[in-house]
Enzyme design. Structure first.
Site, mmCIF file in Angstrom:
data_model
loop_
_atom_site.group_PDB
_atom_site.id
_atom_site.type_symbol
_atom_site.label_atom_id
_atom_site.label_comp_id
_atom_site.label_asym_id
_atom_site.label_seq_id
_atom_site.Cartn_x
_atom_site.Cartn_y
_atom_site.Cartn_z
ATOM 1 N N ASP A 97 -11.316 1.969 3.282
ATOM 2 C CA ASP A 97 -11.523 0.457 3.106
ATOM 3 C C ASP A 97 -13.108 0.130 2.819
ATOM 4 O O ASP A 97 -13.554 -0.801 2.334
ATOM 5 C CB ASP A 97 -11.363 -0.400 4.309
ATOM 6 C CG ASP A 97 -9.857 -0.861 4.269
ATOM 7 O OD1 ASP A 97 -9.402 -0.934 3.176
ATOM 8 O OD2 ASP A 97 -9.112 -1.290 5.083
ATOM 9 N N GLN A 127 -4.869 -2.089 9.375
ATOM 10 C CA GLN A 127 -4.545 -3.511 8.781
ATOM 11 C C GLN A 127 -5.337 -4.684 9.531
ATOM 12 O O GLN A 127 -4.807 -4.678 10.695
ATOM 13 C CB GLN A 127 -3.131 -3.545 8.487
ATOM 14 C CG GLN A 127 -2.870 -4.861 7.508
ATOM 15 C CD GLN A 127 -3.433 -4.799 6.114
ATOM 16 O OE1 GLN A 127 -3.424 -3.606 5.625
ATOM 17 N NE2 GLN A 127 -3.827 -5.718 5.635
ATOM 18 N N LYS A 151 1.000 -1.272 -0.026
ATOM 19 C CA LYS A 151 -0.059 0.066 -0.037
ATOM 20 C C LYS A 151 0.969 1.242 -0.210
ATOM 21 O O LYS A 151 0.583 2.259 -0.847
ATOM 22 C CB LYS A 151 -1.208 0.007 1.344
ATOM 23 C CG LYS A 151 -1.982 -0.985 1.102
ATOM 24 C CD LYS A 151 -2.879 -1.393 2.128
ATOM 25 C CE LYS A 151 -3.925 -2.613 2.020
ATOM 26 N NZ LYS A 151 -4.377 -2.995 3.109
#
Ligand code: NAP
Length: 282
Positions: free
Chosen positions: A121, A98, A54
């Site tokens: 997300d 995460q 990322k």
């Protein structure tokens, strides 16, 4: 082989070029880079790889990344305090934690502290609810990538019969909603579905997100269908999809490979969400 391969790597790289342009324009117009903050807790090797991918993708697209590595021993409150701080930080447009988090942490409680706008997300209940209500929102990245891949074929989703195998909150359910939003007629299958093969055989668009090597075989696929394979199954060190690629590609019109199909799109859509959030805030 009959089917054309949907090249996720190439499409992701075209999308990243567009994102880079938008991020540069943002910087010119507002005098700061678009920013994405990533929090990682502990030492999970897979999570470390995802986070470094990322950050690398941010560098490629001119997005500023902020990465926070917290030790395994942190408490829920430590992570929540950092989230609250980043929620207020105006240089941070998108924020993600995460997952999976270490077992002693309350993942749901922690994630619920990310402000809705910065939830790039697209996992929080408000973003999922807004997707259900067809309102503007941050859309979950893997499903959004799947829609981009289907649209890349030039085939109109409207009116097509779509079958999604898998009903997870992160892939199956949101991709079904996104297909419905595009006016497909959608059926969702899962582990309790009966006559899976017969249902799949009706699909003009078949999306498989199960996590079982080669659960979709050629006899389950309609002639000319678009087949999207989300599965990632590592067997004896090799990566396989959920779809028996070699045989299904003799029947389908378009198919995604594993690797190189859906995978590269997920991070790309995360960056896309982050840039959109930055503009929306202006
Ligand atoms: P998940 O949460 O484990 O969900 C799997 C789904 O498959 C469940 O809904 C389950 O049904 C269903 N299922 C299991 N066995 C089945 C069967 N025999 N017939 C029909 N349905 C069955 O998995 P996920 O997170 O959605 O991920 C699915 C796969 O996609 C995994 O391989 C994952 O690694 C991969 N993935 C890839 C990406 C990417 O970026 N490429 C991103 C996310 C996930 P029940 O609900 O009834 O249990």
């Amino acid at each position: 082989m009959k089917a054309q391969i949907i090249d996720g790597k190439a499409i992701a790289s075209q999308e990243k070029a567009k994102i880079r342009k938008e991020a540069e324009l943002f910087n010119e117009k507002y005098g700061r880079q678009v920013g994405l903050a990533v929090i990682i807790v502990g030492e999970d090797p897979a999570s470390k790889i995802y986070v470094s991918n990322k950050i690398k993708a941010c560098e490629e697209t001119g997005i500023r990344s902020f990465s926070y590595r917290l030790p395994e021993s942190v408490s829920d409150q430590d992570v929540i305090n950092l989230i609250e701080e980043l929620n207020k930080n105006e240089a941070v447009d998108g924020l993600l934690v995460q997952v999976p988090l270490p077992k002693h942490l309350n993942e749901q409680k922690i994630l619920s502290h990310i402000t809705v706008d910065k939830d790039v997300d697209g996992f929080c209940a408000t973003n999922v609810g807004n997707l259900l209500l067809s309102r503007e929102c941050n859309k979950a990245c893997t499903p959004a990538g799947i829609i981009t891949l289907i649209e890349s074929t030039g085939v109109d989703i409207c009116g097509k019969r779509a079958v999604v195998i898998g009903r997870s909150n992160t892939v199956g359910k949101p991709v079904a909603l996104m297909l419905l939003e595009k006016n497909a007629t959608v059926t969702v299958c899962h582990s309790k579905s009966k006559n899976l093969a017969d249902i799949c055989k009706t699909a003009d668009i078949l999306v498989c997100a199960v996590g079982k090597k080669h659960i979709v075989t050629a006899d389950m696929v309609k002639d000319g269908a678009i087949v999207i394979d989300v599965g990632m199954n590592r067997v004896d060190g090799k990566l396989y999809g959920d779809v028996d690629f070699d045989n299904v590609s003799e029947v389908a019109s378009y198919i995604t490979p594993v690797p190189g199909g859906v995978g590269p799109m997920t991070v790309t859509m995360l960056l896309n969400n982050t840039v959109k959030v930055a503009y929306r805030g202006k």
